[in-house]
Every structure is written in structure tokens, then in C-alpha cells.
Design a protein around this motif. Structure first.
Motif, PDB file in Angstrom:
ATOM      1  N   LEU A  97      52.209  -8.379  33.962  1.00 14.96           N
ATOM      2  CA  LEU A  97      51.619  -8.468  35.296  1.00 14.96           C
ATOM      3  C   LEU A  97      50.228  -7.871  35.361  1.00 14.96           C
ATOM      4  N   ILE A  98      49.915  -6.948  34.452  1.00 15.10           N
ATOM      5  CA  ILE A  98      48.559  -6.392  34.462  1.00 15.10           C
ATOM      6  C   ILE A  98      47.594  -7.324  33.754  1.00 15.10           C
ATOM      7  N   PHE A  99      48.062  -7.893  32.633  1.00 18.92           N
ATOM      8  CA  PHE A  99      47.142  -8.670  31.807  1.00 18.92           C
ATOM      9  C   PHE A  99      46.699  -9.958  32.472  1.00 18.92           C
ATOM     10  N   ILE A 100      47.610 -10.577  33.201  1.00 17.45           N
ATOM     11  CA  ILE A 100      47.245 -11.897  33.729  1.00 17.45           C
ATOM     12  C   ILE A 100      46.102 -11.805  34.736  1.00 17.45           C
ATOM     13  N   PRO A 101      46.115 -10.872  35.689  1.00 14.68           N
ATOM     14  CA  PRO A 101      44.944 -10.792  36.577  1.00 14.68           C
ATOM     15  C   PRO A 101      43.657 -10.402  35.849  1.00 14.68           C
ATOM     16  N   ILE A 102      43.783  -9.488  34.860  1.00 18.63           N
ATOM     17  CA  ILE A 102      42.572  -9.134  34.122  1.00 18.63           C
ATOM     18  C   ILE A 102      42.020 -10.367  33.417  1.00 18.63           C
ATOM     19  N   GLY A 103      42.907 -11.148  32.828  1.00 16.80           N
ATOM     20  CA  GLY A 103      42.467 -12.354  32.130  1.00 16.80           C
ATOM     21  C   GLY A 103      41.811 -13.348  33.061  1.00 16.80           C
ATOM     22  N   ILE A 104      42.410 -13.489  34.237  1.00 18.73           N
ATOM     23  CA  ILE A 104      41.830 -14.425  35.191  1.00 18.73           C
ATOM     24  C   ILE A 104      40.452 -13.941  35.625  1.00 18.73           C
ATOM     25  N   GLY A 105      40.340 -12.626  35.870  1.00 19.35           N
ATOM     26  CA  GLY A 105      39.038 -12.090  36.255  1.00 19.35           C
ATOM     27  C   GLY A 105      37.983 -12.326  35.188  1.00 19.35           C
ATOM     28  N   LEU A 106      38.367 -12.071  33.928  1.00 17.93           N
ATOM     29  CA  LEU A 106      37.420 -12.264  32.833  1.00 17.93           C
ATOM     30  C   LEU A 106      37.025 -13.726  32.718  1.00 17.93           C
ATOM     31  N   PHE A 107      37.999 -14.615  32.844  1.00 16.99           N
ATOM     32  CA  PHE A 107      37.718 -16.036  32.680  1.00 16.99           C
ATOM     33  C   PHE A 107      36.805 -16.533  33.790  1.00 16.99           C
ATOM     34  N   VAL A 108      37.089 -16.098  35.017  1.00 18.01           N
ATOM     35  CA  VAL A 108      36.256 -16.550  36.142  1.00 18.01           C
ATOM     36  C   VAL A 108      34.837 -16.009  35.995  1.00 18.01           C
ATOM     37  N   THR A 109      34.722 -14.731  35.587  1.00 17.71           N
ATOM     38  CA  THR A 109      33.389 -14.155  35.388  1.00 17.71           C
ATOM     39  C   THR A 109      32.634 -14.921  34.323  1.00 17.71           C
ATOM     40  N   SER A 110      33.321 -15.248  33.236  1.00 16.24           N
ATOM     41  CA  SER A 110      32.653 -15.957  32.151  1.00 16.24           C
ATOM     42  C   SER A 110      32.224 -17.344  32.599  1.00 16.24           C
TER      43      SER A 110
END
Lengths: 366, 273
Positions: free
Chosen positions: A61-74
Motif C-alpha cells: 500500500l505504500i509503494f503503489i502511491p509512491i510509484g504513481i507519484g513518480l510516474f506522473v512526475t516523470s
């Protein structure tokens, strides 16, 4: 007949055994302290379902939002790349790449038109990228003299590591070594093609592109840095350079060893395909985008030969965010690992539900 | 230094269960006798685990550093930063794996593990500082690398990702084996958590050695006297003398060479010898 011995304990726990002759022999038993008998107070964790399963779910549950944030930023980072090696016959730089020669007096120029689909806001960074260029080759990486680059021209004897780029015509080379000798020396300029036809030169900033620690601590000019021509007296320029090191820039704060293009080049890249910061296009103000969408022209002074080792040269324009340049890998990796973790948590829950009671119910037998 | 001391502490201080429980359940010594921990299978398992970890520890930083820059636009994909990133990931993974493997956390273990991580960062920053570079220029060329790369969020995210990718499969596999095929160690440890410590065995009178037969139980890796002992050949024919049958005193650390009364050991041949 038994061994006539008995044990007597001293105050400090040593067990003294009296042998047959009456002499006191020290027993070889270890002391009875907590440290030596492995009875120290300790925490003894084991992997139970109550710790492992929540851990997997929480990590998922922690990794998925971080991943989404990173992907959107990129994805929000704007990047444009253009290869100007001149491999195709139709490319504007084809003639320059074919007719390269080391001692040509007239530099070859070529001009490449391109267009930006979106406008770029905030600071825009201009990089040059090289492919198939192994700056991480061991002998190449060692081929430098850090104390010379720090300003100690000393006895004018460059380090042994610089060989065979240490002396030329009996004079020591400054800066010595293969890394300095192969410095990137193309000149790139950017022009904006106005809708009504005029070509506007875009101002490029050449300072602030190297690490602060590199420019102010690691690299330094000999002497006080004012009269560089005199300081470098007795040395000669590297073989592949067209200008000596004290003529790299007219600005005295960017000349000599502390020239930022030189410093950026000397920081060897880790991978064979890399990009290095060339210039910065500073933002004008918050209202106007730094680079409007439209047509642009890239003017290249083609000095750097890469065709001989199948290398490629490219120019990259990019904006920046808190995670650096455009790199979707971290975002995708975090999303993947998060989902796999969550799925694994579900699988482990099922396994625990089905088999989990073997620990307590089974008899402890062999 | 960063990785050797924690493992030394682990090997010196780790234990499954303490000595009283070990007396209660001597079956705990059977994995050692059956050579379960040093077999070829264990070695291959170890090799696969380390091959997997090495691939993760290189390719995750490689993919994360590919064409990346710092958050102020300057370079981060240089040779020195990449090396520092790989080394830091390695240290974190090794210490986390060690934390997973330690079942008996004494104060010494804690000190060594956290101490080695702290020492790594302290020494790295010292080696990469201005002072060391200015004194010994050619020996410390990595100056500035730690300061410039470890303040980037994507470097720490990469370290975190590679640590978790190395550790999570290990945890998952161990948990699955714990549920499906718990070993004797696991079962006893489970009991330890549930039940109280077995009562200390009462004080023994001074040693009157009946026999000087050495018991090779604890440390034998090859066939010891297990067969002889479990064959019950020695138990039956003699009349039961009134010899002290009670256990050794708690003060005495070594198991004395007395025939001792155990629970019945059911003779099951373990196929995986």
C-alpha cells in the motif's frame, strides 16, 4: 577407584580443582557469567503471520502511491532529443561527419531545424549526449592527475597515470591524461524561428553547470588565477585540443582548469550512453514560458568525431523536477513491486489459512 | 569492516533456544547430525540467492541512473556516484539480511549492526570530504560524491527499492516454509513463545562418574553414537541401580557424561540424510 577430586567455587566463579598431589589446578571450564554462557538478555523474534502478512500489505500500500507519484512526475517532464551525428545522407550534418579531419582550419558547421510541440516552462536544461562512448573504461578513468588539476603544477611533471598523454614535444601537457584529451568540443547554439521570419538567438548560460564541490575545491588554477598565460608557461595543450587551457573562456572565473565545460567532462560517466549538462536556459519570469512551442534551429559547430567508433551525438532539451530528469523506470518499478507485494500478501494469507496450524498441533518428533 | 563485524556478532551470540529448552528437546540436535546445514543443497541455495541479489544490486541502480540527472539539472550518472549508490545499497541489503537471520538479539548484536551502518556513513563522508582530498589528493579522488548524490531523493528511493527487492523474496520463502514444513527448530521456538521456561533441573550431588563414555551429540556432523544409544541395547539388561538420576546442576555448563532420562525418541528414519 575414583578420581579423588572435588570442586570448590571461588568468589569470582572460577572452579578450582584440587588434584591428587594437593596442588591447585585451574579448571578449564569457562566462567559462569551471562556473557560466556550465552544467557544475555535478548529479544527473540520469529516470523509469525501476525507480523509478516501486515508487513506485506503495508509495503504494497505504500509503494503503489509512491510509484504513481513518480510516474506522473516523470510524465510531466518535457524532454526533446535530436541526434545530430549525421549518419543518414539526408541529415544536414552528413557532410561534416564524412569530411572530418584533425587539422582543418575551417570548422565545419551544420544547421538542423526542429520544432517543439509544447512550451517549456521554468529552467530548461540543454544536454549533449554521447552513445557507445566508454568513459568507464578502467585505464581511461585512471588517466588524469588530480593534483595538477587542483593547481599544483609543481615540478611540471605530470603523474605516471597520464601516460602516454603526459608530455608532448618534451613539454608537460596541462591538463594531462586521456580524459582531458578527449574533451567534447562541439559548439551548439539555439535559434527560435519567429512566426514572422526572424531568427532569435536564445541566451544560454554557461556557468552553474558543474558541481559546486568540483569547481571550488577539486579543481583550481595554479597561482592566484589572474595571469593564467604566465602560470601555464612551460606547458603545452593536449594533442586533440584546438586552444590551450588558458583560452577556454574569456571570463576569468571560467577559464583554465575551472572552466565548467571542462569540469563537467572530467567527471567520467558510468555508462556508455550518457548525457552531460551543456548549457542552462534560465527562465524569464513566471508569466512567459521559457521556450515557446514552435520552430527552432540548432546550429552545430561540428568538431567532435564519433563515427570512427560507431558513436552517436545528440542534443537534449529537458525540464527538471524533484526526481531529476525524465526516467519512468522508478515509477514503474515501484508500482510493479507494490502490486506484486500485495498479491504475495494475499497468497501468503491463503497459505497460512490452509496450513498454518502445523506449527502448534504437530508433535515434536523426529 | 562494515560487513564482517555484524556477522561475527551473529556467529558468536546467536542461538535458537536456550540451554534448558535444548535439554528438553534433544531432537533439536538432529539437523546438525544429518548435515542439513552444510549440504550441497544448502550451498546451491546460497549461490542462487547471492546470484539473484547481485543482479538486483547492479541492474536496479543501472536502470535508475540511466539518463538521469540531479534535481538541479547537474549530473548524477557519473562513475563515482554510481559506485557509491551500488555500495550503499549493498550495505543496507547485507545488514537487513543479517537482521532477518538473527534470532537472538543481544545488546552486542544491536550495537554491531547499527554501529556498522553508522560507521559506513561516517567513514564515507570523511573519505569524501574536502580535508582528506586536500591532504592526500590522489588517494581520495571521490571528493564531494557523497554530499552531491546522497541528498537526492531518487537515490534513496533506489536504495530502498533494491533493499526490498532483495529481502522480500527471502521473507516470503521463509514464511511459506514455516507454514508448510516447519522444522524442529521452528516448532520449539513456537513453543518457547507460548509456554514458560521448563523448571530448572535440581542440584546434582558431586560427580560420581559411572562411565567415561563421551557423548558426541552436540557437535557431530557425521554418524556419531546415535545408533548405539537409540538402539536401547545398553538400557535393559542391568538392574536399575540407585544412582543419581537427576540432572546436572544449572551452574554447570557442560552436559555431564551421565546416561540421562529422555522422553521416548521415536525411531523414524529421516529420508533426507
Amino acid at each position: 577407584m575414583m578420581a579423588s577430586s572435588y570442586s570448590a567455587k571461588d568468589e569470582d566463579g572460577h572452579i578450582t580443582v584440587t588434584g591428587p598431589g594437593g596442588a591447585a589446578l585451574r579448571s578449564k571450564k569457562p566462567e559462569n557469567t551471562a556473557f560466556k554462557q550465552q544467557r544475555l538478555p535478548a529479544w527473540q523474534p520469529i516470523l509469525t503471520a501476525g507480523t509478516v502478512l501486515p508487513a506485506f500489505f503495508i509495503i504494497g500500500l505504500i509503494f503503489i502511491p509512491i510509484g504513481i507519484g513518480l510516474f506522473v512526475t516523470s510524465n510531466n517532464i518535457r524532454e526533446f532529443e535530436i541526434d545530430y551525428t549525421g549518419v543518414d545522407e539526408s541529415s544536414p550534418c552528413f557532410n561534416c561527419s564524412q569530411n572530418f579531419s584533425w587539422n582543418s582550419t575551417q570548422p565545419c558547421t551544420c544547421s538542423i531545424p526542429f520544432s517543439l510541440e509544447q512550451s517549456y516552462e521554468n529552467n530548461v536544461f540543454m544536454y549533449y549526449g554521447l552513445s557507445n562512448f566508454y568513459q568507464n573504461h578502467r585505464r581511461y578513468v585512471k588517466s588524469r592527475d588530480d593534483s595538477q588539476l587542483n593547481g599544483h603544477l609543481g615540478s611540471l611533471k605530470p603523474s605516471k597515470e597520464c601516460e602516454p598523454y603526459a608530455k608532448h614535444e618534451n613539454k608537460p601537457i596541462a591538463p594531462c591524461g586521456a580524459i582531458a584529451n578527449s574533451m567534447f568540443n562541439d559548439t551548439l547554439e539555439l535559434f527560435y524561428n519567429d512566426p514572422n521570419g526572424t531568427k532569435i538567438l536564445i541566451p544560454l548560460r554557461a556557468t552553474g553547470i558543474a558541481w559546486w564541490t568540483d569547481k571550488h575545491v577539486k579543481f583550481g588554477n595554479p597561482g592566484d588565477g589572474l595571469n593564467l598565460t604566465a602560470e601555464f608557461q612551460g606547458t603545452t595543450k593536449p594533442v586533440n585540443w584546438r586552444k590551450p587551457v588558458y583560452e577556454l573562456d574569456s571570463d576569468p572565473l571560467n577559464n583554465g582548469f575551472i572552466n565548467e565545460d571542462f569540469i563537467v567532462w572530467m567527471r567520467t560517466a558510468a555508462l556508455p550512453t550518457f548525457r552531460k549538462l551543456y548549457r542552462i536556459i534560465s527562465r524569464k519570469d513566471n508569466m512567459v514560458p521559457t521556450l515557446l512551442r514552435g520552430n527552432y534551429t540548432l546550429e552545430v559547430v561540428y568538431n567532435y568525431p564519433v563515427r570512427s567508433f560507431e558513436g552517436r551525438k545528440r542534443m537534449i532539451l529537458s525540464t527538471i523536477s524533484w526526481m531529476g530528469g525524465k526516467n519512468p523506470f522508478l515509477g514503474i518499478a515501484y508500482i510493479t513491486v507494490g502490486s506484486v507485494c500485495f498479491f504475495l500478501g494475499v497468497v501468503l494469507l491463503l497459505i497460512h489459512h490452509k496450513y498454518g496450524n502445523r506449527n502448534n498441533s504437530a508433535d515434536i518428533s523426529n | 569492516m562494515y560487513t564482517a563485524l555484524p556477522i561475527l556478532a551473529l556467529s558468536l551470540f546467536d542461538q535458537d533456544v536456550n540451554d534448558r529448552w535444548s535439554f528438553q528437546y534433544p531432537q533439536l540436535y538432529s539437523p546438525g547430525q544429518l548435515n542439513l546445514y552444510f549440504s550441497k543443497k544448502a550451498f546451491v541455495r546460497c549461490m542462487l540467492h547471492s546470484a539473484y541479489s547481485s543482479l538486483i544490486l547492479f541492474f536496479i541502480p543501472w536502470a535508475a541512473m540511466h539518463d538521469t540527472v540531479r534535481d538541479d539539472g547537474k549530473d548524477i550518472a557519473d562513475y563515482q556516484s554510481f559506485a557509491l549508490l551500488a555500495q550503499t545499497s549493498l550495505l543496507v541489503v547485507v545488514n537487513t539480511q543479517l537482521c532477518l537471520d538473527t534470532y537472538y538479539w543481544t545488546a552486542v548484536n544491536q550495537f554491531f549492526v547499527w554501529g556498522s551502518l553508522a560507521a559506513y556513513f561516517a567513514i564515507t563522508f570523511t573519505m569524501y570530504s574536502n580535508g582528506m582530498f586536500l591532504i592526500f589528493t590522489s588517494s581520495f579522488p571521490f571528493m564531494g560524491t557523497a554530499r552531491n548524490s546522497l541528498n537526492q531523493p531518487n537515490v534513496w528511493l533506489t536504495i530502498f527499492l533494491s533493499t526490498l527487492l532483495c529481502i522480500l523474496p527471502v521473507v516470503a520463502i521463509r514464511f511459506i516454509l514455516l507454514q508448510i514444513r516447519p522444522t524442529i527448530n521452528d516448532k520449539v521456538r513456537h513453543k518457547v513463545r507460548k509456554e514458560a521456561l521448563p523448571a530448572p533441573t535440581p542440584h546434582r550431588k558431586p560427580a560420581r562418574r559411572i562411565s567415561t563414555r563421551k557423548s558426541g551429540y552436540a557437535f557431530s556432523h557425521s554418524e556419531g553414537f546415535g545408533e548405539l544409544v537409540t538402539s536401547r541395547r545398553f538400557l535393559l539388561k542391568r538392574p536399575l541401580k540407585s544412582r543419581p538420576v537427576l540432572f546436572a546442576t544449572t551452574e554447570s555448563p557442560l552436559a555431564q557424561n551421565q546416561p540421562q532420562h529422555y522422553r521416548t525418541i521415536t525411531e523414524e528414519q529421516d529420508p533426507s540424510v
